[in-house]
Design an enzyme around this catalytic site. Structure first.
Site, short mmCIF file in Angstrom:
data_model
loop_
_atom_site.label_atom_id
_atom_site.label_comp_id
_atom_site.label_asym_id
_atom_site.label_seq_id
_atom_site.Cartn_x
_atom_site.Cartn_y
_atom_site.Cartn_z
N CYS A 113 30.89 59.58 55.95
CA CYS A 113 31.50 58.51 56.76
C CYS A 113 32.34 59.06 57.92
CB CYS A 113 32.38 57.62 55.89
SG CYS A 113 31.46 56.83 54.59
N HIS A 249 37.51 53.62 60.22
CA HIS A 249 36.26 53.52 59.46
C HIS A 249 36.32 52.23 58.63
CE1 HIS A 249 32.99 54.21 56.81
NE2 HIS A 249 33.74 54.53 55.76
N ASN A 279 30.13 48.55 54.85
CA ASN A 279 30.39 49.96 55.16
C ASN A 279 29.09 50.60 55.67
OD1 ASN A 279 30.87 52.71 55.12
ND2 ASN A 279 31.87 52.72 53.12
O1 UT7 Z 1 33.29 55.02 52.98
C1 UT7 Z 1 33.65 56.07 52.15
C2 UT7 Z 1 34.85 55.81 51.39
N1 UT7 Z 1 34.67 54.72 50.47
C3 UT7 Z 1 35.69 53.95 50.21
O2 UT7 Z 1 36.72 54.13 50.81
C4 UT7 Z 1 35.59 52.93 49.11
C5 UT7 Z 1 36.83 53.01 48.27
N2 UT7 Z 1 36.88 52.14 47.12
C6 UT7 Z 1 36.86 50.79 47.20
O3 UT7 Z 1 36.67 50.21 48.26
C7 UT7 Z 1 37.17 50.01 45.95
O4 UT7 Z 1 37.62 50.88 44.95
C8 UT7 Z 1 35.95 49.19 45.40
C9 UT7 Z 1 35.73 48.00 46.30
C10 UT7 Z 1 34.74 50.07 45.35
C11 UT7 Z 1 36.26 48.66 43.99
O5 UT7 Z 1 37.45 47.89 44.00
P1 UT7 Z 1 38.55 48.14 42.86
O6 UT7 Z 1 39.63 47.17 43.09
O7 UT7 Z 1 38.92 49.60 42.92
O8 UT7 Z 1 37.78 47.74 41.56
P2 UT7 Z 1 37.43 48.62 40.28
O9 UT7 Z 1 36.42 49.66 40.60
O10 UT7 Z 1 38.71 49.08 39.64
O11 UT7 Z 1 36.76 47.53 39.34
C12 UT7 Z 1 37.49 46.41 38.87
C13 UT7 Z 1 36.57 45.53 38.04
C14 UT7 Z 1 35.78 46.31 36.98
O12 UT7 Z 1 35.72 45.49 35.82
P3 UT7 Z 1 36.66 45.81 34.54
O13 UT7 Z 1 36.29 47.20 34.12
O14 UT7 Z 1 38.06 45.72 35.06
O15 UT7 Z 1 36.28 44.73 33.58
C15 UT7 Z 1 34.39 46.41 37.57
O16 UT7 Z 1 33.39 46.50 36.58
O17 UT7 Z 1 35.59 44.89 38.86
C16 UT7 Z 1 34.28 45.10 38.32
N3 UT7 Z 1 33.31 45.16 39.40
C17 UT7 Z 1 32.68 44.08 39.91
N4 UT7 Z 1 32.77 42.77 39.60
C18 UT7 Z 1 32.01 41.93 40.32
C19 UT7 Z 1 32.89 46.26 40.09
N5 UT7 Z 1 31.99 45.90 41.03
C20 UT7 Z 1 31.86 44.55 40.94
C21 UT7 Z 1 31.09 43.62 41.65
N6 UT7 Z 1 31.19 42.32 41.31
N7 UT7 Z 1 30.28 43.96 42.66
#
Ligand code: UT7
Length: 322
Positions: A113, A249, A279
């Site tokens: 990225c 970004h 993204n």
């Molecule tokens: O471009 C390169 C750099 N990339 C980035 O900067 C991305 C960085 N990370 C992020 O943007 C965020 O961490 C995400 C958007 C990927 C995830 O958000 P989060 O608030 O960190 O969520 P999480 O991974 O902690 O997941 C929370 C919950 C989980 O469920 P449980 O375990 O709490 O029951 C996931 O299973 O959300 C669940 N989950 C979803 N639910 C519905 C994960 N993906 C989804 C989804 N729809 N698509």
């Protein structure tokens, strides 16, 4: 003194749009979750017969038009991409052929990225050391090809697109400073595990796609974007309040908001396209930049900060007067 400046910008988005509601129909997710956690509403996805070079070429032609240049005026083509058309030749060579020119240097860079800010760093140094007068720097991606559509934790995050700039020799900056960094110890947090020299193992098919520990990447991205902003402003003795625009970004609205807050930038001065584009990795900054130049928000003479963070980890910034 010789400097470089951005003479033209361009971008391209594939026609096909996939909304969060479309994704709700094919995986266990919701529009509400995606918007709340990422700010994304929709993304563009390349057609089956479109490759990264198609997107890159369209963006490059727009940038050349705005710069008032013909393709023959270009001395070097740099394409930042994680999704090249082929293993080789480089996508930059394919774009060169399709621009109808021969002889100038053309190569791809892979810094995930952060690829576009890495490309600007190289192009600026190339011009300042007399390597050429006009350099095409393109960020272009077809990330949909690296997306595991059965993995909701990554499939909702990415999109396809391309952005381009023509960097041109000038006698006053232009590009004020560029900063690039990497720390390879974070390989496991964001990667496509399979690859050419390690070989492809079809029994581990899911590993041919993007895998991310989103939460860990998120925390690191917020901290790193803060430090690269401070490094860039300190190096140039510039107060954060002097910035006219922040072009980050576009990975996640919450990361963008946190970075803007640290810079004390009101959100009206932050270019946001993650809602519309998702993204697009190396394409996200030049795409967002082109959108804001063409809709008249970013004007000539204004002071801009580009900031990127991605797999590697890699990160970097560009401070420039447009
Ligand atoms: O471009 C390169 C750099 N990339 C980035 O900067 C991305 C960085 N990370 C992020 O943007 C965020 O961490 C995400 C958007 C990927 C995830 O958000 P989060 O608030 O960190 O969520 P999480 O991974 O902690 O997941 C929370 C919950 C989980 O469920 P449980 O375990 O709490 O029951 C996931 O299973 O959300 C669940 N989950 C979803 N639910 C519905 C994960 N993906 C989804 C989804 N729809 N698509």
């Amino acid at each position: 003194m010789t400097y470089s400046r951005i003479a033209g910008t361009g971008s391209y988005l594939p026609e096909k749009v996939v909304t969060n509601s479309d994704l709700e129909k094919v995986m266990d997710t919701s529009d509400e979750w995606i918007q709340e956690r990422t700010g994304i509403k929709r993304r563009h996805i390349a057609a089956d017969d479109q490759a990264t070079s198609d997107l890159a070429l369209a963006a490059a032609n727009e940038a050349l038009d705005m710069a008032g240049l013909a393709a023959e005026d270009i001395d070097l083509i740099i394409i930042a991409t994680t999704t090249p058309d082929k293993v080789f030749p480089g996508t930059a060579c394919i774009v060169q052929r399709r621009l109808g020119i021969r002889g100038c240097g053309a190569f791809d860079i892979q810094a995930a990225c952060s690829g576009f800010v890495y490309g600007l760093d190289l192009a600026d140094r190339h011009i300042r050391t007399g390597g050429g007068k006009n350099v095409l720097v393109i960020g272009a991606e077809t990330l949909s090809r690296l997306t595991n559509w059965e993995d909701r934790t990554t499939a909702v995050l990415f999109g396809d697109g391309a952005g381009a700039v023509v960097l041109q020799e000038t006698d006053e900056p232009g590009i004020i400073s560029t900063h690039i960094h990497a720390d390879g110890q974070y390989e496991d947090l964001l990667q496509v595990p399979q690859g050419v020299s390690q070989g492809y193992d079809i029994t581990r098919a899911g590993e041919a796609f993007i895998q991310m520990n989103g939460n860990a990447v998120f925390r690191r991205a917020v901290a790193t974007l803060d430090s690269i902003a401070r490094e860039t402003l300190d190096k140039n003795n510039i107060d954060k309040h002097d910035l006219d625009w922040f072009v980050p970004h576009q990975a996640n609205m919450r990361i963008i908001t946190a970075a803007a807050k640290k810079l004390d930038m009101p959100m009206e001065r932050v270019i946001v396209t993650v809602d519309e584009h998702a993204n697009t990795s190396a394409a996200s900054i030049p795409l967002a930049f082109d959108v804001a130049v063409r809709d008249g928000r970013i004007k000539r003479g204004e002071l801009l900060l580009f900031e990127a963070f991605g797999a590697g980890f890699t990160w970097g910034s560009t401070l420039l007067r447009f």
